[in-house]
Design a protein around this motif. Structure first.
Motif, mmCIF file in Angstrom:
data_model
loop_
_atom_site.group_PDB
_atom_site.id
_atom_site.type_symbol
_atom_site.label_atom_id
_atom_site.label_comp_id
_atom_site.label_asym_id
_atom_site.label_seq_id
_atom_site.Cartn_x
_atom_site.Cartn_y
_atom_site.Cartn_z
ATOM 1 N N HIS A 28 0.790 -1.229 0.000
ATOM 2 C CA HIS A 28 0.000 0.000 0.000
ATOM 3 C C HIS A 28 0.828 1.288 0.000
ATOM 4 C CE1 HIS A 28 0.964 -0.103 4.179
ATOM 5 N NE2 HIS A 28 -0.108 0.508 4.652
ATOM 6 N N MET A 29 1.744 1.469 0.931
ATOM 7 C CA MET A 29 2.485 2.732 1.006
ATOM 8 C C MET A 29 3.545 2.837 -0.081
ATOM 9 S SD MET A 29 0.793 3.968 3.469
ATOM 10 C CE MET A 29 1.638 5.512 3.766
ATOM 11 N N GLU A 30 4.040 1.697 -0.522
ATOM 12 C CA GLU A 30 5.180 1.677 -1.435
ATOM 13 C C GLU A 30 4.777 1.762 -2.914
ATOM 14 O OE1 GLU A 30 5.929 0.142 2.438
ATOM 15 O OE2 GLU A 30 4.636 -0.770 0.914
ATOM 16 N N ALA A 31 3.529 1.432 -3.214
ATOM 17 C CA ALA A 31 3.100 1.372 -4.610
ATOM 18 C C ALA A 31 3.297 2.701 -5.329
ATOM 19 C CB ALA A 31 1.637 0.943 -4.687
ATOM 20 N N ALA A 32 3.101 3.816 -4.618
ATOM 21 C CA ALA A 32 3.190 5.130 -5.250
ATOM 22 C C ALA A 32 4.562 5.373 -5.857
ATOM 23 C CB ALA A 32 2.862 6.220 -4.233
ATOM 24 N N THR A 33 5.597 4.875 -5.199
ATOM 25 C CA THR A 33 6.949 5.021 -5.745
ATOM 26 C C THR A 33 7.080 4.259 -7.052
ATOM 27 O OG1 THR A 33 7.956 5.370 -3.576
ATOM 28 C CG2 THR A 33 9.390 4.559 -5.327
ATOM 29 N N ALA A 76 -4.667 -0.296 -7.300
ATOM 30 C CA ALA A 76 -5.047 0.738 -8.260
ATOM 31 C C ALA A 76 -4.394 2.066 -7.904
ATOM 32 C CB ALA A 76 -6.563 0.898 -8.302
ATOM 33 N N ARG A 77 -4.024 2.817 -8.905
ATOM 34 C CA ARG A 77 -3.376 4.115 -8.671
ATOM 35 C C ARG A 77 -4.268 5.031 -7.823
ATOM 36 N NH1 ARG A 77 0.789 7.016 -11.272
ATOM 37 N NH2 ARG A 77 1.241 8.822 -9.948
ATOM 38 N N ALA A 78 -5.568 5.005 -8.091
ATOM 39 C CA ALA A 78 -6.490 5.865 -7.334
ATOM 40 C C ALA A 78 -6.491 5.500 -5.854
ATOM 41 C CB ALA A 78 -7.895 5.746 -7.913
ATOM 42 N N ASP A 79 -6.422 4.219 -5.562
ATOM 43 C CA ASP A 79 -6.399 3.793 -4.157
ATOM 44 C C ASP A 79 -5.094 4.213 -3.486
ATOM 45 O OD1 ASP A 79 -8.880 2.666 -4.508
ATOM 46 O OD2 ASP A 79 -8.098 0.629 -4.831
ATOM 47 N N SER A 80 -3.994 4.085 -4.207
ATOM 48 C CA SER A 80 -2.713 4.507 -3.663
ATOM 49 C C SER A 80 -2.710 6.004 -3.364
ATOM 50 C CB SER A 80 -1.587 4.164 -4.652
ATOM 51 O OG SER A 80 -0.354 4.680 -4.221
ATOM 52 N N LEU A 104 -4.667 6.742 -0.219
ATOM 53 C CA LEU A 104 -3.912 6.389 0.986
ATOM 54 C C LEU A 104 -2.960 7.508 1.395
ATOM 55 C CD1 LEU A 104 -3.001 2.661 0.240
ATOM 56 C CD2 LEU A 104 -4.298 3.470 2.213
ATOM 57 N N TRP A 105 -2.256 8.055 0.425
ATOM 58 C CA TRP A 105 -1.294 9.090 0.748
ATOM 59 C C TRP A 105 -1.973 10.402 1.135
ATOM 60 C CZ3 TRP A 105 3.398 8.815 2.355
ATOM 61 C CH2 TRP A 105 4.148 7.683 2.081
ATOM 62 N N ARG A 106 -3.142 10.678 0.585
ATOM 63 C CA ARG A 106 -3.880 11.868 1.038
ATOM 64 C C ARG A 106 -4.294 11.703 2.492
ATOM 65 N NH1 ARG A 106 -6.413 11.385 -4.069
ATOM 66 N NH2 ARG A 106 -8.287 10.496 -3.087
ATOM 67 N N GLN A 107 -4.687 10.500 2.863
ATOM 68 C CA GLN A 107 -5.090 10.249 4.248
ATOM 69 C C GLN A 107 -3.902 10.282 5.203
ATOM 70 O OE1 GLN A 107 -6.937 6.444 3.548
ATOM 71 N NE2 GLN A 107 -9.009 7.323 3.477
ATOM 72 N N PHE A 108 -2.705 10.043 4.665
ATOM 73 C CA PHE A 108 -1.506 9.961 5.507
ATOM 74 C C PHE A 108 -0.847 11.321 5.721
ATOM 75 C CE2 PHE A 108 2.910 8.569 6.466
ATOM 76 C CZ PHE A 108 2.625 7.657 7.479
ATOM 77 N N VAL A 109 -1.243 12.316 4.942
ATOM 78 C CA VAL A 109 -0.617 13.638 5.029
ATOM 79 C C VAL A 109 -0.706 14.175 6.461
ATOM 80 C CG1 VAL A 109 -0.855 16.052 4.318
ATOM 81 C CG2 VAL A 109 -0.973 14.243 2.613
ATOM 82 N N GLY A 110 0.414 14.723 6.935
ATOM 83 C CA GLY A 110 0.444 15.303 8.272
ATOM 84 C C GLY A 110 1.005 14.382 9.328
ATOM 85 N N HIS A 111 1.128 13.102 9.012
ATOM 86 C CA HIS A 111 1.723 12.167 9.968
ATOM 87 C C HIS A 111 3.245 12.118 9.756
ATOM 88 C CE1 HIS A 111 -2.121 10.553 11.406
ATOM 89 N NE2 HIS A 111 -2.546 10.663 10.151
ATOM 90 N N HIS A 112 3.953 11.888 10.822
ATOM 91 C CA HIS A 112 5.421 11.921 10.763
ATOM 92 C C HIS A 112 6.036 10.594 11.198
ATOM 93 C CE1 HIS A 112 5.158 16.206 10.040
ATOM 94 N NE2 HIS A 112 4.343 16.308 11.076
ATOM 95 N N HIS A 113 5.316 9.506 10.974
ATOM 96 C CA HIS A 113 5.798 8.213 11.450
ATOM 97 C C HIS A 113 7.100 7.806 10.771
ATOM 98 C CE1 HIS A 113 1.997 8.118 13.373
ATOM 99 N NE2 HIS A 113 1.274 7.829 12.296
ATOM 100 N N TYR A 114 7.246 8.094 9.489
ATOM 101 C CA TYR A 114 8.479 7.713 8.805
ATOM 102 C C TYR A 114 9.674 8.482 9.362
ATOM 103 C CZ TYR A 114 6.262 4.782 5.252
ATOM 104 O OH TYR A 114 5.596 3.768 4.603
#
Length: 474
Positions: free
Chosen positions: A118-123, A199-203, A206-216
């Motif tokens: 999920h998180m890695e697909a965008a790359t 799917a690209r749309a799902d990826s 996910l990243w829009r929902q993750f914005v603002g988090h600093h876990h990485y």
């Protein structure tokens, strides 16, 4: 990683990459210094500056033309591509050139990574390949690569490394981490013709929902052990007094065993290192001790007839190394390994092509083989093995092991490590497909610019006792 001190951030990201074994002497990191036209960059890595030990004080500052304005040391080989990219884009303010192993294997096979996690697909959606016939050292080549790096998520330079640019150095680290994780996930199912993909749309969601988090940021910061003092310095200080005579040489031999242990593909107690004793018709040889625990006092002294003179009991393989050093007066050191990939490949019909820069010379040369499985003790067997070796740097004893012969301990040790690394890479490549060779011009230039054996010896030695991790655990 807070962005308040770009030198500390750059050094920390470098150490995290080293922690994941995703950068070696060919790699580098750079960034634009905020509110200036200056660029911060790691020096060309060598025994003096290693990725695990890099600190803010080691970094170089240069202007937009590449002229050094602060610090001392050589600039990285392909740094011209960074400068060209900064000239093309104001948004991309940091760059990393690294060596994530599984991602590199996929690129060597020209395998397109599929979006599986999920998180890695965008790359993976935005990866490109730069398959030029030269390194990006200047001019048109650097600019051509820069155009790709500034528009892609990551750019493969097959067999050489991977490029990532981003808004800051953390973005680049995150991209490379995701790319390597994605490649490892693809490796697990590389032979499957059909897979359910993300799917690209799902990826994107996910990243829009993750914005603002600093876990990485928090995760990577937790992995940084700080600048690491090279372990050989402490090893030498702690053992030299125990190992007279030939104390420093015995220490280097013992430490070389420990560096070989860290590669994790040896039996690592039935192998041996031998070296001529300076100023005497004698040689030193490591005893049959766990390579992880090898000490200078575990090195024995023999003459060239294999007579035991001093130290612990020698291994039975002493006969072969004694005769080899007696006959090959050009040789100073011999490293004997029971190499996992090396032994298997020597018995297979697999053909190797020059597809990967690491170990390129030693791995792709013809391998002479003594064709019987034997401990190389009997005179006629030793003779046959030495005849197979001839004047070369390597010989394989079928099903038994490989001997690397060189004029320095560093060269023999590095040849042993890098041949195994090349074969391990080739094995992964074959899971993805077929290895594609490097261009002949690239091979020639790699030979000209390759770090020397001493630099590589210090690099591999820097991993002794160090924490190691991979992006996905493979």
């Amino acid at each position: 990683m807070n962005g308040n001190n770009v030198k500390e951030d750059l050094a920390r990201v470098c150490r995290v990459l080293a922690h994941h074994q995703m950068i070696d002497l060919w790699g580098h990191l750079s960034l634009r210094i905020p509110a200036s036209d200056l660029v911060l960059v790691t020096p060309r890595f060598s025994k003096h500056h290693l990725p695990r030990g890099i600190a803010a004080r080691d970094l170089l500052v240069c202007d937009a033309s590449g002229r050094l304005v602060e610090g001392s040391g050589a600039l990285p080989v392909q740094f011209a591509a960074d400068l060209a990219a900064y000239g093309l884009s104001n948004e991309r303010r940091a760059c990393i050139f690294a060596a994530p192993r599984t991602a590199m294997a996929a690129a060597i096979a020209r395998y397109t990574l599929r979006p599986l996690t999920h998180m890695e697909a965008a790359t993976g959606y935005g990866v490109e390949t730069w398959d030029a016939d030269a390194l990006a050292e200047s001019g048109d080549q650097a600019l051509d690569l820069a155009h790709r790096v500034t528009r892609a998520t990551a750019v493969h330079q097959p067999g050489i490394g991977v490029w990532a640019m981003g808004g800051d150095i953390f973005d680049c680290l995150c991209t490379l981490y995701h790319l390597e994780y994605l490649a490892q996930a693809n490796l697990v199912v590389a032979g499957e013709p059909e897979l359910q993909l993300i799917a690209r749309a799902d990826s994107d969601k996910l990243w829009r929902q993750f914005v603002g988090h600093h876990h990485y940021h928090e995760f990577f910061a937790s992995l940084d052990p700080g600048p690491r003092q090279h372990p050989y310095e402490a090893f030498l200080a702690g053992h030299a007094a125990d190992s007279e005579p030939f104390g420093e040489l015995k220490s280097r031999m013992a430490f070389s065993c420990r560096a070989l242990w860290e590669r994790k593909t040896l039996v690592a107690f039935l192998e041996h290192i031998s070296h001529r004793a300076p100023g005497a018709e004698r040689f030193l040889m490591t005893a049959s001790v766990n390579f992880r625990d090898m000490r200078p006092q575990d090195v024995c002294l023999l003459d060239y007839e294999a007579n035991w003179i001093d130290g612990p009991r020698p291994p039975g393989f002493k006969w072969f190394h004694a005769q080899l050093l007696r006959e090959r007066r050009d040789a100073q050191a011999v490293v004997h390994t029971h190499d996992l990939y090396g032994r298997a490949y020597a018995l297979s019909p697999r053909k190797l092509v020059p597809s990967y820069r690491l170990g390129l010379g030693i791995a792709t040369r013809p391998m002479p083989v003594y064709g019987r499985c034997d401990l190389i003790v009997d005179p006629e067997v030793r003779r046959g093995t030495l005849d197979a070796l001839g004047t070369g740097p390597v010989v394989h004893e079928a099903g038994h092991g490989t001997d690397f012969v060189a004029d320095t301990l560093e060269r023999a040790t590095v040849d042993a490590i890098q041949r195994e690394a090349f074969l391990a890479m080739d094995y992964i490549v074959r899971q993805f497909g077929k290895a594609h060779p490097l261009h002949e011009r690239i091979v020639a230039r790699l030979e000209e610019t390759e770090p020397d054996a001493e630099d590589w010896w210090w690099f591999y030695g820097g991993e002794v006792g160090a924490p190691l991790r991979s992006a996905a655990g493979l």
